[in-house]
Design a protein around this motif. Structure first.
Motif, PDB file in Angstrom:
ATOM      1  N   ARG A 106      -1.411  -0.835   9.343  1.00 55.21           N
ATOM      2  CA  ARG A 106      -2.566  -0.813  10.247  1.00 55.21           C
ATOM      3  C   ARG A 106      -2.520   0.372  11.197  1.00 55.21           C
ATOM      4  NH1 ARG A 106      -6.468  -1.981  13.188  1.00 55.21           N
ATOM      5  NH2 ARG A 106      -6.478  -2.827  15.292  1.00 55.21           N
TER       6      ARG A 106
ATOM      7  N   ASP B 193       0.835  -1.202   0.000  1.00 54.91           N
ATOM      8  CA  ASP B 193       0.000   0.000   0.000  1.00 54.91           C
ATOM      9  C   ASP B 193       0.872   1.256   0.000  1.00 54.91           C
ATOM     10  OD1 ASP B 193       0.757   0.641   2.605  1.00 54.91           O
ATOM     11  OD2 ASP B 193      -1.230   0.409   3.475  1.00 54.91           O
TER      12      ASP B 193
ATOM     13  N   SER C 207      -0.226  -3.925   4.167  1.00 55.23           N
ATOM     14  CA  SER C 207      -0.888  -2.649   4.441  1.00 55.23           C
ATOM     15  C   SER C 207      -0.589  -2.180   5.861  1.00 55.23           C
ATOM     16  CB  SER C 207      -2.400  -2.759   4.233  1.00 55.23           C
ATOM     17  OG  SER C 207      -2.948  -3.768   5.062  1.00 55.23           O
TER      18      SER C 207
ATOM     19  N   LYS D 126      -0.910  -9.016   0.142  1.00 57.06           N
ATOM     20  CA  LYS D 126      -1.028  -7.568   0.288  1.00 57.06           C
ATOM     21  C   LYS D 126      -0.441  -7.132   1.628  1.00 57.06           C
ATOM     22  CE  LYS D 126      -5.202  -7.018  -2.536  1.00 57.06           C
ATOM     23  NZ  LYS D 126      -6.619  -6.559  -2.565  1.00 57.06           N
TER      24      LYS D 126
END
Length: 253
Positions: free
Chosen positions: A91, A38, A89, A87
């Motif tokens: 948090r 991301d 990403s 994926k």
């Protein structure tokens, strides 16, 4: 398009969001495997490089396994190649330094149904390396007081979530038997966001399907508020924890 009074009028429709372009991928007759980072991870060059290196190894292993399986039994691929996606990403970010990363995997090897997995990374953006939660607790010995208190709170949180899903507590003891009061057996951990800026409201533990319940129940997240862990915190742990878990985070996780 809409026809009005003999004229053709084109109505603009909102464009559908395209899937993010993979940051690493392989595609052949046996497998399609992708890794996606991301934007927040890409903003940290060291973290991005670390995740991408791990992701590429994951792709290479799965591609090799798929190729070997095709050689041994081509019928396994009669409906197409295997699919994998990982994926990464962000948090949460605590104190501008400690980054919690979710690593979500999707796997389809043409079985009864696709599978998913979840794991986590704790990243020290200052020292540019992966860390554990050990520095934030006075002790984290296997079967020690900290880990026993943590596991008790995890199971209590899971039971609350099961009741919310009308999953009840049928055979929960059987599902929880793999959870142990050790860092390696309690679950994948992240720092939960907080209503207090720069702080963490506690720990969240992430479990994929089958880990603490049947596949149909999906993933679970257990939340342990920092107040429960307060007696076991080091000065650094005391400094980074505070506030409460935002309602939106509870709903999403």
């Amino acid at each position: 398009m809409l026809c009005v009074a003999g004229a053709i009028v084109c109505l603009s429709l909102p464009a559908l969001a395209a899937d993010p372009k993979p940051d690493a991928s392989v595609k052949n007759r046996s497998v399609e495997a992708n890794v996606v980072l991301d934007s927040k991870i890409k903003a940290d060059a060291a973290l991005a490089a670390d995740c991408l290196a791990e992701g590429r190894k994951w792709i290479d292993k799965n591609a090799a396994d798929a190729a070997d399986s095709r050689k041994q039994d081509p019928q396994l691929f009669k409906d197409g190649g295997w699919s994998f996606e990982r994926k990464y990403s962000v948090r949460s970010v605590v104190d501008g330094r400690y980054v919690s990363v979710l690593r979500d995997d999707y796997v389809d090897t043409r079985g009864a149904h696709p599978n998913s997995d979840v794991n986590t990374i704790l990243w020290d953006a200052t020292d540019k390396k992966r860390i554990s939660i050990r520095p934030f607790f006075t002790e984290t010995s296997d079967d020690g007081p900290t880990m026993k208190a943590m596991l008790k709170a995890v199971i209590a949180s899971l039971n609350v979530e099961k009741r919310k899903r009308d999953a009840g507590e049928t055979a929960t003891a059987e599902w929880y038997k793999e959870l142990k009061p050790t860092l390696l057996k309690i679950g994948a951990v992240t720092f939960a966001p907080s209503t207090a800026a720069g702080k963490s409201s506690g720990l969240t533990f992430h479990y994929p399907p089958y880990a603490v319940g049947p596949y149909a129940e999906g993933q679970y997240v257990a939340f342990v508020p920092w107040e429960t862990l307060k007696p076991y915190l080091t000065p650094e742990g005391t400094r980074i924890f505070g506030g409460t878990r935002p309602k939106g985070d509870e709903e999403q996780q």
